[in-house]
Design an enzyme around this catalytic site. Structure first.
Site, PDB file in Angstrom:
ATOM      1  N   THR A   1      48.464 -55.990  -6.870  1.00  0.00           N
ATOM      2  CA  THR A   1      47.381 -55.011  -6.993  1.00  0.00           C
ATOM      3  C   THR A   1      46.636 -55.187  -8.314  1.00  0.00           C
ATOM      4  OG1 THR A   1      47.037 -52.634  -7.370  1.00  0.00           O
ATOM      5  CG2 THR A   1      49.217 -53.448  -7.830  1.00  0.00           C
ATOM      6  N   ASP A   2      45.387 -54.732  -8.335  1.00  0.00           N
ATOM      7  CA  ASP A   2      44.623 -54.741  -9.591  1.00  0.00           C
ATOM      8  C   ASP A   2      45.157 -53.690 -10.568  1.00  0.00           C
ATOM      9  OD1 ASP A   2      43.764 -52.462  -8.241  1.00  0.00           O
ATOM     10  OD2 ASP A   2      41.619 -52.833  -8.536  1.00  0.00           O
ATOM     11  N   GLU A   3      46.019 -52.768 -10.064  1.00  0.00           N
ATOM     12  CA  GLU A   3      46.486 -51.679 -10.924  1.00  0.00           C
ATOM     13  C   GLU A   3      47.397 -52.171 -12.041  1.00  0.00           C
ATOM     14  OE1 GLU A   3      47.515 -48.054  -8.839  1.00  0.00           O
ATOM     15  OE2 GLU A   3      46.263 -48.619  -7.134  1.00  0.00           O
TER      16      GLU A   3
ATOM     17  N   TYR B   1      54.348 -46.933 -10.168  1.00  0.00           N
ATOM     18  CA  TYR B   1      53.972 -47.894  -9.118  1.00  0.00           C
ATOM     19  C   TYR B   1      53.470 -49.197  -9.738  1.00  0.00           C
ATOM     20  CZ  TYR B   1      50.891 -50.261  -5.790  1.00  0.00           C
ATOM     21  OH  TYR B   1      50.252 -51.219  -5.031  1.00  0.00           O
TER      22      TYR B   1
ATOM     23  N   LYS C   1      55.043 -53.063  -9.745  1.00  0.00           N
ATOM     24  CA  LYS C   1      54.318 -54.222  -9.199  1.00  0.00           C
ATOM     25  C   LYS C   1      54.153 -55.287 -10.301  1.00  0.00           C
ATOM     26  CE  LYS C   1      52.751 -54.737  -5.647  1.00  0.00           C
ATOM     27  NZ  LYS C   1      53.362 -55.268  -4.379  1.00  0.00           N
TER      28      LYS C   1
HETATM   29  P1  NAD Z   1      52.264 -49.455   3.048  1.00  0.00           P
HETATM   30  O1  NAD Z   1      52.985 -48.407   2.245  1.00  0.00           O
HETATM   31  O2  NAD Z   1      51.306 -49.038   4.083  1.00  0.00           O
HETATM   32  O3  NAD Z   1      53.332 -50.397   3.761  1.00  0.00           O
HETATM   33  C1  NAD Z   1      54.495 -50.859   3.112  1.00  0.00           C
HETATM   34  C2  NAD Z   1      55.439 -51.423   4.176  1.00  0.00           C
HETATM   35  O4  NAD Z   1      56.597 -51.945   3.526  1.00  0.00           O
HETATM   36  C3  NAD Z   1      55.925 -50.372   5.174  1.00  0.00           C
HETATM   37  O5  NAD Z   1      55.859 -50.881   6.490  1.00  0.00           O
HETATM   38  C4  NAD Z   1      57.367 -50.133   4.758  1.00  0.00           C
HETATM   39  O6  NAD Z   1      58.204 -49.741   5.846  1.00  0.00           O
HETATM   40  C5  NAD Z   1      57.766 -51.489   4.207  1.00  0.00           C
HETATM   41  N1  NAD Z   1      58.858 -51.405   3.243  1.00  0.00           N
HETATM   42  C6  NAD Z   1      58.961 -50.564   2.191  1.00  0.00           C
HETATM   43  N2  NAD Z   1      60.116 -50.761   1.558  1.00  0.00           N
HETATM   44  C7  NAD Z   1      60.748 -51.774   2.210  1.00  0.00           C
HETATM   45  C8  NAD Z   1      61.992 -52.453   2.015  1.00  0.00           C
HETATM   46  N3  NAD Z   1      62.828 -52.114   1.014  1.00  0.00           N
HETATM   47  N4  NAD Z   1      62.330 -53.453   2.877  1.00  0.00           N
HETATM   48  C9  NAD Z   1      61.503 -53.802   3.888  1.00  0.00           C
HETATM   49  N5  NAD Z   1      60.319 -53.181   4.129  1.00  0.00           N
HETATM   50  C10 NAD Z   1      59.964 -52.186   3.294  1.00  0.00           C
HETATM   51  O7  NAD Z   1      51.603 -50.399   1.966  1.00  0.00           O
HETATM   52  P2  NAD Z   1      50.213 -51.207   2.047  1.00  0.00           P
HETATM   53  O8  NAD Z   1      49.128 -50.317   1.601  1.00  0.00           O
HETATM   54  O9  NAD Z   1      50.131 -51.894   3.340  1.00  0.00           O
HETATM   55  O10 NAD Z   1      50.457 -52.275   0.876  1.00  0.00           O
HETATM   56  C11 NAD Z   1      51.031 -53.550   1.159  1.00  0.00           C
HETATM   57  C12 NAD Z   1      51.113 -54.350  -0.125  1.00  0.00           C
HETATM   58  O11 NAD Z   1      49.807 -54.507  -0.674  1.00  0.00           O
HETATM   59  C13 NAD Z   1      51.943 -53.694  -1.214  1.00  0.00           C
HETATM   60  O12 NAD Z   1      52.682 -54.695  -1.878  1.00  0.00           O
HETATM   61  C14 NAD Z   1      50.927 -53.067  -2.159  1.00  0.00           C
HETATM   62  O13 NAD Z   1      51.412 -52.998  -3.475  1.00  0.00           O
HETATM   63  C15 NAD Z   1      49.791 -54.073  -2.028  1.00  0.00           C
HETATM   64  N6  NAD Z   1      48.435 -53.532  -2.256  1.00  0.00           N
HETATM   65  C16 NAD Z   1      47.998 -52.454  -1.575  1.00  0.00           C
HETATM   66  C17 NAD Z   1      46.690 -52.005  -1.768  1.00  0.00           C
HETATM   67  C18 NAD Z   1      46.144 -50.824  -0.998  1.00  0.00           C
HETATM   68  O14 NAD Z   1      45.012 -50.401  -1.271  1.00  0.00           O
HETATM   69  N7  NAD Z   1      46.853 -50.275  -0.026  1.00  0.00           N
HETATM   70  C19 NAD Z   1      45.853 -52.664  -2.676  1.00  0.00           C
HETATM   71  C20 NAD Z   1      46.346 -53.776  -3.366  1.00  0.00           C
HETATM   72  C21 NAD Z   1      47.641 -54.211  -3.135  1.00  0.00           C
HETATM   73  P1  TYD Z   2      44.753 -43.503  -3.712  1.00  0.00           P
HETATM   74  O1  TYD Z   2      44.192 -43.697  -2.342  1.00  0.00           O
HETATM   75  O2  TYD Z   2      46.047 -42.798  -3.863  1.00  0.00           O
HETATM   76  O3  TYD Z   2      44.825 -44.965  -4.363  1.00  0.00           O
HETATM   77  P2  TYD Z   2      45.155 -45.400  -5.901  1.00  0.00           P
HETATM   78  O4  TYD Z   2      45.678 -44.255  -6.647  1.00  0.00           O
HETATM   79  O5  TYD Z   2      46.190 -46.456  -5.705  1.00  0.00           O
HETATM   80  O6  TYD Z   2      43.869 -45.921  -6.448  1.00  0.00           O
HETATM   81  O7  TYD Z   2      43.683 -42.746  -4.590  1.00  0.00           O
HETATM   82  C1  TYD Z   2      42.367 -43.242  -4.773  1.00  0.00           C
HETATM   83  C2  TYD Z   2      41.647 -42.337  -5.748  1.00  0.00           C
HETATM   84  O8  TYD Z   2      41.493 -41.041  -5.161  1.00  0.00           O
HETATM   85  C3  TYD Z   2      42.418 -42.101  -7.036  1.00  0.00           C
HETATM   86  O9  TYD Z   2      41.475 -41.985  -8.113  1.00  0.00           O
HETATM   87  C4  TYD Z   2      43.098 -40.762  -6.837  1.00  0.00           C
HETATM   88  C5  TYD Z   2      42.110 -40.019  -5.959  1.00  0.00           C
HETATM   89  N1  TYD Z   2      42.693 -39.034  -5.004  1.00  0.00           N
HETATM   90  C6  TYD Z   2      42.203 -37.730  -4.980  1.00  0.00           C
HETATM   91  O10 TYD Z   2      41.299 -37.357  -5.747  1.00  0.00           O
HETATM   92  N2  TYD Z   2      42.726 -36.870  -4.053  1.00  0.00           N
HETATM   93  C7  TYD Z   2      43.729 -37.225  -3.202  1.00  0.00           C
HETATM   94  O11 TYD Z   2      44.191 -36.381  -2.392  1.00  0.00           O
HETATM   95  C8  TYD Z   2      44.211 -38.577  -3.240  1.00  0.00           C
HETATM   96  C9  TYD Z   2      45.313 -39.023  -2.316  1.00  0.00           C
HETATM   97  C10 TYD Z   2      43.655 -39.443  -4.173  1.00  0.00           C
END
Ligand code: NAD
Ligand code: TYD
Length: 363
Positions: A141-143, A166, A170
């Site tokens: 992630t960019d975070e 988080y 990561k």
């Molecule tokens: P998500 O929470 O929707 O899915 C995570 C999946 O991992 C779930 O299916 C869960 O059951 C599985 N999981 C969790 N713990 C596990 C374990 N111990 N063993 C096996 N499986 C396990 O997450 P997402 O949003 O799809 O994110 C996927 C990846 O992308 C993550 O690594 C996250 O850090 C990264 N990412 C997400 C975003 C975003 O905006 N969602 C952005 C950048 C990077």
């Molecule tokens: P989120 O979807 O949780 O992603 P991330 O924190 O990983 O960027 O949140 C996106 C942005 O929205 C973040 O600035 C937090 C804000 N947010 C709210 O203001 N209200 C909410 O209920 C949630 C879930 C997020």
């Protein structure tokens, strides 16, 4: 271009993982076999891939397993002769990490470490030349780069400065992945992506939460002043970027992926109000009245913005879905998938998991 026969995808029942498996089987040039390893936490829903499991029986297998279970993952590696790992599995929600960081350290750090150890064991140490027929691709992630003020961007060489449990977990996993490359020559690539949105996203993240609350007439909680900025990318574009790196990215390198699409939370929510109003025949003001400013998230990162010049110039990737179209597709998806929403909300799919997987694996 690298070719693989047997790809292990972790976390394939989550939001991005399930979209990626769908992309790989339905849209990409991949012709091999996929093993999806997912422990099915609250965020993993095998129903998201029920049609895929049916349609691609010969090429797609699901294994309910925890990446922290080193013995089980070792067996899976052996059984399927894995030549590529694409590692999505993680605890992924910042708010949950604030209230319960332990699971984040367990899955994101220890789980990633286990996978690297297993890859090292099976693939062996190869000093030079680096093998191009094996790959461990880590989804990050960019975070990990921290928080920006009004100006500037995250680059691949920006110093890591994670600020939530988080992002710290990561960042730790990214460091381990790099260490396994430099120390043991495990062939790795890493992608650091901005905020994704699209179908199958668990409704704890901003966009699906807001859509569902609008549809149900519930308050729309905005943390702090609503002026925090995120760079939003349609999940399908992320999937294409990952596949491009897996096939052509330089071993040992990190690639940023982003949408070039910075939005303040409040502007995004107002825009969603307009869209949901149009889709449901409600007046936008009726939805905007649901906006409720709530106390800020602890340590809330102010702004994320990703520079993607490297993946653009080296691999020819750029986002294809503009934000307006992406949001329309996302709203349309949530409006037409009430059953999936009900399952997620009721925990009904957890019962389904018990019947379909837990009972079987305890036999
Ligand atoms: P998500 O929470 O929707 O899915 C995570 C999946 O991992 C779930 O299916 C869960 O059951 C599985 N999981 C969790 N713990 C596990 C374990 N111990 N063993 C096996 N499986 C396990 O997450 P997402 O949003 O799809 O994110 C996927 C990846 O992308 C993550 O690594 C996250 O850090 C990264 N990412 C997400 C975003 C975003 O905006 N969602 C952005 C950048 C990077
Ligand atoms: P989120 O979807 O949780 O992603 P991330 O924190 O990983 O960027 O949140 C996106 C942005 O929205 C973040 O600035 C937090 C804000 N947010 C709210 O203001 N209200 C909410 O209920 C949630 C879930 C997020």
């Amino acid at each position: 271009m690298r070719q693989f026969n047997s790809i292990l995808i972790t976390g394939g029942c989550g939001f991005i993982g399930s979209n990626f498996i769908r992309y790989l089987l339905e849209e990409s040039d991949f012709t091999g076999h996929i093993v999806n390893v997912d422990s099915l936490t609250y965020a993993g829903n095998p129903e998201s891939l029920a049609d895929i499991a049916d349609q691609y029986r010969e090429r797609y297998q699901f294994e309910k397993a925890d990446i922290c279970d080193i013995k089980r993952i070792d067996q899976i590696f052996d059984q399927y002769q894995i030549d590529c790992v694409i590692h999505f599995a993680a605890e992924s929600h910042v708010d949950r990490s604030i209230f319960g960081p332990k699971d984040f350290v367990q899955t994101n750090v220890i789980g990633s470490f286990n996978l690297l150890e297993i890859a090292r064991k099976h693939w062996g140490v190869r000093l030079s030349p680096i093998k191009e027929d094996l790959l461990f691709h880590h989804i990050s992630t960019d975070e990990v780069f921290g928080s920006l003020d009004e100006t500037g961007y995250f680059y691949e060489d920006t110093v890591y400065d994670p600020r939530s449990p988080y992002s710290a977990s990561k960042a730790a996993s990214d460091h381990l992945v790099n260490a396994y490359f430099h120390t043991y020559s495990v062939p790795i690539t890493i992608s650091n992506c901005s905020n994704n949105y699209g179908p199958y996203q668990f409704p704890e993240k901003l966009i699906p939460l807001m859509i569902l609350n609008m549809l149900e007439g519930k308050p729309l909680p905005i943390y702090g002043d609503g002026k925090n900025v995120r760079d939003w990318l349609y999940v399908g574009d992320h999937c294409r970027g990952i596949w491009r790196i897996v096939r052509q990215g330089k071993i040992g390198e990190t690639y940023n992926i982003g949408g070039n699409n910075e939005q303040r939370n409040i502007d995004l929510i107002n825009r969603l109000c307009e869209k949901i109003a149009r889709a449901t025949g409600k007046h936008p003001d009726e939805l905007k009245k649901l906006i409720a400013y709530v106390p800020d998230r602890l340590g809330h990162d102010r702004r994320y913005a990703v520079n993607c010049d490297k993946i653009k110039s080296e691999l020819g990737w750029e986002p294809a879905v503009d934000f307006d179209r992406g949001l329309d597709m996302t709203v349309a998806w949530y409006l037409s998938h009430q059953e999936w929403i009900d399952q997620i909300r009721s925990g009904g799919y957890q019962k389904w998991i018990e019947t379909n997987y837990d009972a079987k694996s305890s036999n």
